[in-house]
Design a protein around this motif. Structure first.
Motif, PDB file in Angstrom:
ATOM      1  N   ASN A  86     -10.527  27.306  39.073  1.00 49.77           N
ATOM      2  CA  ASN A  86     -11.813  26.915  38.474  1.00 49.77           C
ATOM      3  C   ASN A  86     -11.632  26.086  37.214  1.00 49.77           C
ATOM      4  O   ASN A  86     -12.407  25.165  36.930  1.00 49.77           O
ATOM      5  CB  ASN A  86     -12.662  28.151  38.180  1.00 49.77           C
ATOM      6  CG  ASN A  86     -11.985  29.144  37.248  1.00 49.77           C
ATOM      7  OD1 ASN A  86     -10.777  29.319  37.269  1.00 49.77           O
ATOM      8  ND2 ASN A  86     -12.772  29.798  36.411  1.00 49.77           N
ATOM      9  N   CYS A  98     -10.971  22.454  38.175  1.00 50.82           N
ATOM     10  CA  CYS A  98     -12.206  21.794  38.599  1.00 50.82           C
ATOM     11  C   CYS A  98     -13.023  21.354  37.383  1.00 50.82           C
ATOM     12  O   CYS A  98     -13.540  20.229  37.340  1.00 50.82           O
ATOM     13  CB  CYS A  98     -13.025  22.729  39.475  1.00 50.82           C
ATOM     14  SG  CYS A  98     -12.275  23.104  41.068  1.00 50.82           S
ATOM     15  N   ALA A  99     -13.135  22.236  36.401  1.00 49.21           N
ATOM     16  CA  ALA A  99     -13.900  21.912  35.200  1.00 49.21           C
ATOM     17  C   ALA A  99     -13.282  20.733  34.465  1.00 49.21           C
ATOM     18  O   ALA A  99     -13.992  19.820  34.001  1.00 49.21           O
ATOM     19  CB  ALA A  99     -13.983  23.135  34.290  1.00 49.21           C
ATOM     20  N   VAL A 114     -17.761  15.285  41.750  1.00 52.12           N
ATOM     21  CA  VAL A 114     -17.587  16.718  41.979  1.00 52.12           C
ATOM     22  C   VAL A 114     -17.241  17.040  43.427  1.00 52.12           C
ATOM     23  O   VAL A 114     -16.484  17.983  43.716  1.00 52.12           O
ATOM     24  CB  VAL A 114     -18.842  17.504  41.529  1.00 52.12           C
ATOM     25  CG1 VAL A 114     -20.025  17.215  42.441  1.00 52.12           C
ATOM     26  CG2 VAL A 114     -18.553  19.007  41.483  1.00 52.12           C
ATOM     27  N   LEU A 130     -13.989  19.195  44.608  1.00 51.68           N
ATOM     28  CA  LEU A 130     -14.102  20.394  45.440  1.00 51.68           C
ATOM     29  C   LEU A 130     -13.417  20.228  46.792  1.00 51.68           C
ATOM     30  O   LEU A 130     -12.976  21.208  47.397  1.00 51.68           O
ATOM     31  CB  LEU A 130     -15.567  20.776  45.618  1.00 51.68           C
ATOM     32  CG  LEU A 130     -16.275  21.223  44.330  1.00 51.68           C
ATOM     33  CD1 LEU A 130     -17.753  21.481  44.582  1.00 51.68           C
ATOM     34  CD2 LEU A 130     -15.609  22.453  43.734  1.00 51.68           C
ATOM     35  N   CYS A 141     -11.128  23.311  47.579  1.00 52.25           N
ATOM     36  CA  CYS A 141     -11.656  24.265  48.567  1.00 52.25           C
ATOM     37  C   CYS A 141     -11.354  23.909  50.023  1.00 52.25           C
ATOM     38  O   CYS A 141     -11.159  24.807  50.847  1.00 52.25           O
ATOM     39  CB  CYS A 141     -13.176  24.370  48.429  1.00 52.25           C
ATOM     40  SG  CYS A 141     -13.796  24.688  46.769  1.00 52.25           S
ATOM     41  N   ILE A 166     -21.580  30.264  41.624  1.00 49.94           N
ATOM     42  CA  ILE A 166     -21.174  29.860  40.285  1.00 49.94           C
ATOM     43  C   ILE A 166     -22.387  29.460  39.454  1.00 49.94           C
ATOM     44  O   ILE A 166     -23.452  29.164  39.993  1.00 49.94           O
ATOM     45  CB  ILE A 166     -20.146  28.714  40.319  1.00 49.94           C
ATOM     46  CG1 ILE A 166     -20.744  27.450  40.943  1.00 49.94           C
ATOM     47  CG2 ILE A 166     -18.888  29.140  41.070  1.00 49.94           C
ATOM     48  CD1 ILE A 166     -19.839  26.224  40.833  1.00 49.94           C
ATOM     49  N   LEU A 215     -21.961  23.303  37.922  1.00 53.48           N
ATOM     50  CA  LEU A 215     -20.878  22.458  38.438  1.00 53.48           C
ATOM     51  C   LEU A 215     -20.154  21.739  37.301  1.00 53.48           C
ATOM     52  O   LEU A 215     -19.611  20.654  37.483  1.00 53.48           O
ATOM     53  CB  LEU A 215     -21.445  21.457  39.444  1.00 53.48           C
ATOM     54  CG  LEU A 215     -21.981  22.076  40.734  1.00 53.48           C
ATOM     55  CD1 LEU A 215     -22.692  21.034  41.592  1.00 53.48           C
ATOM     56  CD2 LEU A 215     -20.870  22.748  41.533  1.00 53.48           C
ATOM     57  N   PHE A 233     -17.950  25.878  36.111  1.00 52.53           N
ATOM     58  CA  PHE A 233     -17.512  26.604  37.314  1.00 52.53           C
ATOM     59  C   PHE A 233     -17.300  28.088  37.033  1.00 52.53           C
ATOM     60  O   PHE A 233     -16.445  28.734  37.635  1.00 52.53           O
ATOM     61  CB  PHE A 233     -16.253  25.964  37.911  1.00 52.53           C
ATOM     62  CG  PHE A 233     -16.490  24.572  38.419  1.00 52.53           C
ATOM     63  CD1 PHE A 233     -16.913  24.362  39.717  1.00 52.53           C
ATOM     64  CD2 PHE A 233     -16.326  23.467  37.588  1.00 52.53           C
ATOM     65  CE1 PHE A 233     -17.164  23.077  40.191  1.00 52.53           C
ATOM     66  CE2 PHE A 233     -16.569  22.188  38.049  1.00 52.53           C
ATOM     67  CZ  PHE A 233     -16.991  21.983  39.358  1.00 52.53           C
ATOM     68  N   THR A 253     -17.696  31.736  37.538  1.00 52.19           N
ATOM     69  CA  THR A 253     -18.001  32.480  38.749  1.00 52.19           C
ATOM     70  C   THR A 253     -18.902  33.677  38.436  1.00 52.19           C
ATOM     71  O   THR A 253     -18.623  34.453  37.518  1.00 52.19           O
ATOM     72  CB  THR A 253     -16.709  32.963  39.424  1.00 52.19           C
ATOM     73  OG1 THR A 253     -15.857  31.839  39.653  1.00 52.19           O
ATOM     74  CG2 THR A 253     -17.006  33.650  40.747  1.00 52.19           C
TER      75      THR A 253
END
Length: 548
Positions: free
Chosen positions: A256, A259-260, A269, A273, A277, A302, A305, A308, A310
């Protein structure tokens, strides 16, 4: 069960209000439907290459922490425990992982031992690899670190790759700095991925030649900044991984975080992902749901975006993380180990200078390992050694410290080298986490301190420790000498305290223990130390400590 929110359809690049219904662990329906829920629902994150053992947690405890960050699955190479216990170690990881609702995907460790220039606790040859690959719980042939074996057509290495092809399972790569004709041959052997790229140019060449590139950001090796600019164009062929993640870092975050960071660089985004993922599922044929009707109900909720963060994690329709709490319960397990050496004396760590002058004190030229922040590669530098009564000793003024690797499987004389950039001004640090054979590795300001640290590890049959002039502190690792039998929060806190002590002793490294653990990894150049001696990873042969 039904959940509502903003559904993130990665493959069709859509976000829409809707609800998802689970039944019997599968997604029964996905409907576009207005609602007032502002959270986002998406497939869970996957770490595409990690050694669970480096978290110092057994798989079941790793899972309890990882789901807090939206991680639902890993592609895991168990070669750390395999180098200690062989096939029985791999079986331990699989069995322990099955006791919790988390999707571990283990590979067959291809390099046990990693090289023949070190002493490991076990050997897995091509027949052993065949036996492992027959097991449906083994998803791939794990990283082929012996890239010289591939390039020079080593028979047993090629047999291992051939068995992976026979069982139609992918082969992971490990080729730091390998370029040109060599990487072309390496890829043609059937190797499909690499997580060892440390420059943009290296990764781009491998992508252009058909490899999948993993952006690695672990506790020691950090390649995110060097490689992330490749993602916008090559997002279909890239993944995120940790490789090695120490417990204190795992408590803070996992995939995560990457991703951020990627979205903060204005990278689309959906492309981010896709790497986090989707791609691992497709490449390794994982039994992991991708938010489609009929898929396993694997998804996360989440907050947004950007961060992220959770809120909930579902695996096979089961809620495994909710409202800040992991719902995976601890499990019991048998403790396995392989630790057979006896305590050492200070004299074992003396290294007598071969200088013809034989001065009671003086200087001599030696090869020094230069550790690099955020990298597994090292440099070889030539420095003046400090000599005291004929013994090569640490020089704290120049930050050139004595280092040792001690065979933990049988009684042998410790190997000695010198290393720069650890920064210790007092005491020593030591660990039985020493990739990949996991012998004891230590660095310190004096032979006495080094001896004390090594013996503390031996007394506990595994762990990481720090010793000062007035204090000793150890985190015991009784499971194969590399993992704890404690819960993740406890070991994370203990490790963080030990890390503070190492820095109090003078280390300026971000993760001194993680960096230390790779200083015996011979398959990554340039200069490393095994229990058998100083090793030139560029020439793939032993070399002399003293410059002749």
């Amino acid at each position: 069960m039904t959940i509502q929110g903003n559904i993130v359809d990665i493959q069709n690049k859509r976000i829409y209000k809707g609800e998802i219904t689970f039944e019997n662990g599968k997604i029964k329906s996905i409907q576009e439907k207005a609602n007032n829920v502002n959270n986002y629902i998406l497939p869970g994150f996957i770490d595409a290459h990690i050694h669970i053992e480096s978290s110092m947690l057994v798989p079941s405890e790793f899972a309890r922490i990882a789901v807090k960050h939206g991680t639902i699955a890993t592609v895991s190479d168990p070669h750390e425990i395999a180098n200690v216990l062989g096939v029985s170690g791999v079986e331990f990881m699989i069995d322990n992982g099955k006791k919790v609702p988390f999707k571990f995907n283990f590979g067959a460790p291809s390099c046990v031992p990693a090289t023949h220039f070190e002493s490991a606790g076990a050997v897995i040859d091509s027949e052993g690899i065949k036996s492992l690959l027959e097991n449906p719980d083994i998803k791939y042939l794990a990283e082929m670190m012996n890239y010289p074996g591939v390039l020079f057509d080593d028979e047993d290495v090629l047999k291992k790759i051939a068995w992976a092809k026979h069982y139609n399972k992918p082969v992971d790569g490990h080729a730091p700095g390998v370029r040109g004709a060599d990487i072309t041959k390496y890829i043609k052997a059937g190797i499909t991925t690499d997580h060892e790229c440390f420059t943009y140019e290296e990764a781009l060449e491998k992508l252009q030649k058909g490899m999948k590139i993993l952006i690695r950001e672990g506790s020691a090796a950090k390649n995110f900044e060097a490689l992330i600019d490749l993602l916008p164009e090559h997002f279909e062929n890239m993944m995120f991984c940790s490789d090695d993640k120490h417990p204190d870092d795992l408590i803070i975050g996992h995939i995560n975080q990457l991703c951020a960071r990627a979205v903060a660089k204005d990278i689309d985004v959906f492309k981010v992902l896709q790497a986090a993922c989707i791609n691992p599922v497709n490449h390794y044929s994982l039994d992991v749901g991708l938010l489609k009707v009929g898929d396993a109900a694997d998804c996360i909720v989440i907050e947004d975006l950007k961060s992220f963060k959770t809120l909930q994690t579902y695996i096979n329709g089961d809620l495994v993380f909710d409202n800040g709490q992991s719902l995976i319960k601890p499990v019991s397990f048998e403790i396995l180990n392989n630790f057979n050496c006896k305590k050492k004396s200070v004299l074992d760590f003396k290294f007598e200078s071969s200088s013809t002058l034989r001065l009671r004190s003086g200087r001599d030229q030696i090869r020094v390992i230069e550790a690099l922040e955020g990298q597994l590669v090292t440099n070889e530098i030539i420095e003046d050694a400090l000599i005291d009564n004929g013994n090569l000793v640490s020089n704290t003024e120049k930050d050139i410290l004595k280092m040792t690797v001690v065979n933990r499987y049988q009684n042998q004389k410790p190997a000695i080298a010198f290393i720069k950039n650890f920064g210790l001004q007092e005491g020593a640090i030591a660990s039985s986490v020493g990739h990949d054979s996991h012998n004891i590795i230590a660095v310190g300001v004096s032979d006495e301190a080094i001896c004390n640290a090594v013996n503390l590890i031996i007394e506990n049959k595994g762990g990481i420790c720090a010793v000062s002039n007035s204090e000793e502190k150890i985190v015991s690792l009784p499971v194969a000498g590399i993992m704890s039998d404690k819960d993740g929060e406890t070991i994370g806190e203990q490790y963080a305290e030990l890390d503070k002590m190492a820095k109090k002793l003078g280390s300026k490294l971000y993760a001194p223990y993680m960096t230390l653990s790779f200083m015996a990894l011979l398959v990554i150049p340039s200069l490393k130390l095994s229990d058998k001696g100083l090793f030139d990873g560029s020439k793939f042969q032993f070399t002399n400590l003293e410059v002749q």
